[in-house]
Design a protein around this motif. Sequence first.
Motif, PDB file in Angstrom:
ATOM      1  N   ARG A 181       0.970  -1.274  -0.055  1.00 43.31           N
ATOM      2  CA  ARG A 181       0.100  -0.001  -0.078  1.00 43.31           C
ATOM      3  C   ARG A 181       1.012   1.366  -0.108  1.00 43.31           C
ATOM      4  NH1 ARG A 181      -4.465   1.901   4.548  1.00 43.31           N
ATOM      5  NH2 ARG A 181      -5.255   3.395   3.504  1.00 43.31           N
ATOM      6  N   ASP A 182       0.658   1.998  -1.182  1.00 40.08           N
ATOM      7  CA  ASP A 182       1.686   3.368  -1.256  1.00 40.08           C
ATOM      8  C   ASP A 182       2.866   2.886  -1.307  1.00 40.08           C
ATOM      9  OD1 ASP A 182      -0.797   4.911  -1.289  1.00 40.08           O
ATOM     10  OD2 ASP A 182      -0.907   5.102   0.885  1.00 40.08           O
ATOM     11  N   ARG A 183       3.550   1.720  -1.695  1.00 39.95           N
ATOM     12  CA  ARG A 183       4.836   1.225  -1.824  1.00 39.95           C
ATOM     13  C   ARG A 183       5.335   0.976  -0.529  1.00 39.95           C
ATOM     14  NH1 ARG A 183       7.814   5.482  -6.057  1.00 39.95           N
ATOM     15  NH2 ARG A 183       6.254   5.449  -7.923  1.00 39.95           N
ATOM     16  N   LYS A 184       4.444   0.760   0.181  1.00 44.46           N
ATOM     17  CA  LYS A 184       4.847   0.172   1.704  1.00 44.46           C
ATOM     18  C   LYS A 184       4.334  -1.379   1.681  1.00 44.46           C
ATOM     19  CE  LYS A 184       5.087   4.618   3.971  1.00 44.46           C
ATOM     20  NZ  LYS A 184       4.591   5.528   5.149  1.00 44.46           N
ATOM     21  N   VAL A 185       5.226  -2.321   2.500  1.00 41.12           N
ATOM     22  CA  VAL A 185       4.696  -3.522   2.625  1.00 41.12           C
ATOM     23  C   VAL A 185       4.075  -3.654   3.682  1.00 41.12           C
ATOM     24  CG1 VAL A 185       5.757  -6.031   2.859  1.00 41.12           C
ATOM     25  CG2 VAL A 185       6.761  -4.224   1.384  1.00 41.12           C
ATOM     26  N   LEU A 186       2.899  -4.207   3.850  1.00 43.71           N
ATOM     27  CA  LEU A 186       1.964  -4.652   4.984  1.00 43.71           C
ATOM     28  C   LEU A 186       2.186  -6.111   5.324  1.00 43.71           C
ATOM     29  CD1 LEU A 186      -1.359  -2.687   3.842  1.00 43.71           C
ATOM     30  CD2 LEU A 186       0.718  -1.664   5.203  1.00 43.71           C
ATOM     31  N   THR A 187       2.215  -6.419   6.548  1.00 40.13           N
ATOM     32  CA  THR A 187       2.169  -7.841   7.012  1.00 40.13           C
ATOM     33  C   THR A 187       0.675  -8.482   7.387  1.00 40.13           C
ATOM     34  OG1 THR A 187       4.235  -7.280   8.109  1.00 40.13           O
ATOM     35  CG2 THR A 187       3.299  -9.178   8.926  1.00 40.13           C
ATOM     36  N   GLY A 188       0.624  -9.577   6.787  1.00 40.86           N
ATOM     37  CA  GLY A 188      -0.510 -10.367   6.958  1.00 40.86           C
ATOM     38  C   GLY A 188      -0.219 -11.624   7.452  1.00 40.86           C
ATOM     39  N   ILE A 189      -1.147 -12.582   7.729  1.00 43.73           N
ATOM     40  CA  ILE A 189      -1.072 -13.716   8.383  1.00 43.73           C
ATOM     41  C   ILE A 189      -1.332 -15.181   7.062  1.00 43.73           C
ATOM     42  CG2 ILE A 189      -1.914 -15.682   9.886  1.00 43.73           C
ATOM     43  CD1 ILE A 189      -2.787 -13.052  11.745  1.00 43.73           C
ATOM     44  N   SER A 190      -0.197 -15.577   6.941  1.00 42.94           N
ATOM     45  CA  SER A 190       0.043 -16.368   5.882  1.00 42.94           C
ATOM     46  C   SER A 190      -0.272 -17.997   6.011  1.00 42.94           C
ATOM     47  CB  SER A 190       1.253 -16.400   5.153  1.00 42.94           C
ATOM     48  OG  SER A 190       1.038 -17.314   3.678  1.00 42.94           O
ATOM     49  N   SER A 191      -0.966 -18.674   5.516  1.00 40.94           N
ATOM     50  CA  SER A 191      -1.000 -20.257   5.706  1.00 40.94           C
ATOM     51  C   SER A 191      -1.110 -20.827   4.349  1.00 40.94           C
ATOM     52  CB  SER A 191      -2.353 -20.537   6.258  1.00 40.94           C
ATOM     53  OG  SER A 191      -3.701 -19.879   5.287  1.00 40.94           O
ATOM     54  N   LYS A 192      -0.525 -22.389   4.140  1.00 39.69           N
ATOM     55  CA  LYS A 192      -0.562 -23.059   3.217  1.00 39.69           C
ATOM     56  C   LYS A 192      -1.125 -24.333   3.233  1.00 39.69           C
ATOM     57  CE  LYS A 192       3.727 -24.730   2.661  1.00 39.69           C
ATOM     58  NZ  LYS A 192       5.115 -24.915   2.460  1.00 39.69           N
ATOM     59  N   GLN A 193      -1.615 -24.780   2.070  1.00 44.84           N
ATOM     60  CA  GLN A 193      -2.538 -26.185   2.031  1.00 44.84           C
ATOM     61  C   GLN A 193      -1.953 -26.812   0.925  1.00 44.84           C
ATOM     62  OE1 GLN A 193      -6.610 -25.823   2.242  1.00 44.84           O
ATOM     63  NE2 GLN A 193      -6.904 -28.009   2.085  1.00 44.84           N
ATOM     64  N   GLU A 194      -1.659 -28.285   1.036  1.00 43.39           N
ATOM     65  CA  GLU A 194      -1.096 -29.209  -0.008  1.00 43.39           C
ATOM     66  C   GLU A 194      -2.312 -29.667  -0.510  1.00 43.39           C
ATOM     67  OE1 GLU A 194       2.317 -32.147  -0.947  1.00 43.39           O
ATOM     68  OE2 GLU A 194       2.334 -31.432   1.260  1.00 43.39           O
TER      69      GLU A 194
END
Length: 397
Positions: A170-183
């Motif tokens: 957002r506006d060239r700034k990195v925002l931190t989210g919560i990531s998850s992965k499913q195989e």
Amino acid sequence: MRAAGSGGHRPGGAAALAAAGIVALLCVAGGARGQEVQAENVTVVEGGQAEINCRLHQYDGSIVVIQNPSRQTLFFNGTRALKDERFQLVEFTQKQVRIVLSNARLEDEGGYFCQLYTDDTHHQIAILTVLVPPENPLVEVKEQAVEGGEIELTCIVPRSRPAAKLRWLRDRKVLTGISSKQENGKVFSITDVLRFQVDRKDHGSIVTCEATHPALRGQQKQTQYVLDVQFSPTARIRPPQGVMREGDTLLLTCAVNGNPPPTKITWSRANDSLPERALIEGDTLTIPSLSMLDNGTYSCHVANKHGRSSDQYVLVVYDPGAIVEAQTSVPYAIVGGILALLVFLVICVLIVMVWCSIRQKGSYLTHEASGLDEHGEAREAFLNGGDGHKRKEEFFI
């Protein structure tokens, strides 16, 4: 045995990737002839084209067999053995056997056997790796964002191999989210959830979800989401310029801001009804041929499901011949008051400076007069024979 070289012809077309490495093991056919076969590992993007190369050294015409990961024979000494037209034998010489695989699939992944039949059977394995690049990410919002609340955005890449990496911008700034992965079998589904507080100033701003992956060769897949933040309305009347006189036309515009936008604007006059000749069109109130009977406080009212707002304008209608200062003179009165205050402060400072100067000068003259009196008395005492009983007189200037 010796390490295999990294050379070899690379396939044309954007879909094919260069060889990722070479299997270190070389198989040497027995006897003094020293026949050798080498195979290269290959990486390809799903749907793309891959080359499987078997390099021959000191080949004497022995039987060469190419098999797929299921150990089914694809080609026997240059002759097709498996009816899969996606595999084409494009080169069979004393130095190289080259097979091209079109429209590569995940099930094609695995080890391909390059076998050289001599007195003893030896083989070399070429590992085929199939990459699945991500499509453009999907961005979903959990519920409608409202001013002062929290918004939750979800970015999804349902299919990739290996797992894609996601990030928010957002506006060239990195925002931190919560990531998850499913195989899911051989592919991965990636999800990243972002939450943050919103205000009305956030309405219309852009948040981007970006996916990176080895198959994209340094490029990114992006999806932009325009924030939709709902907030209560504001109303502001744009007044006319100058003084209103009898016979003039009054034009008032009610500027409205809100999300969702108010669908209705209501005009009223305090303690009275609107003039009969008043005309309302959308956000505009028009009163032609003003008279002093039209004087009063006019208001516009707006509302949406998040709140209400209003603004007022005081109408004063003057006689056509009256001399009246325009409303724009009010700021000049304020400026004049500020200048008068500054002049007063300067005068006060000058008075203090003059007073201090006089005090210092008076003190100096007092000390000087005192010194003269002492010298005069001594001189007079000497001339009068030392009469020291004469009263000392002091002078203060």
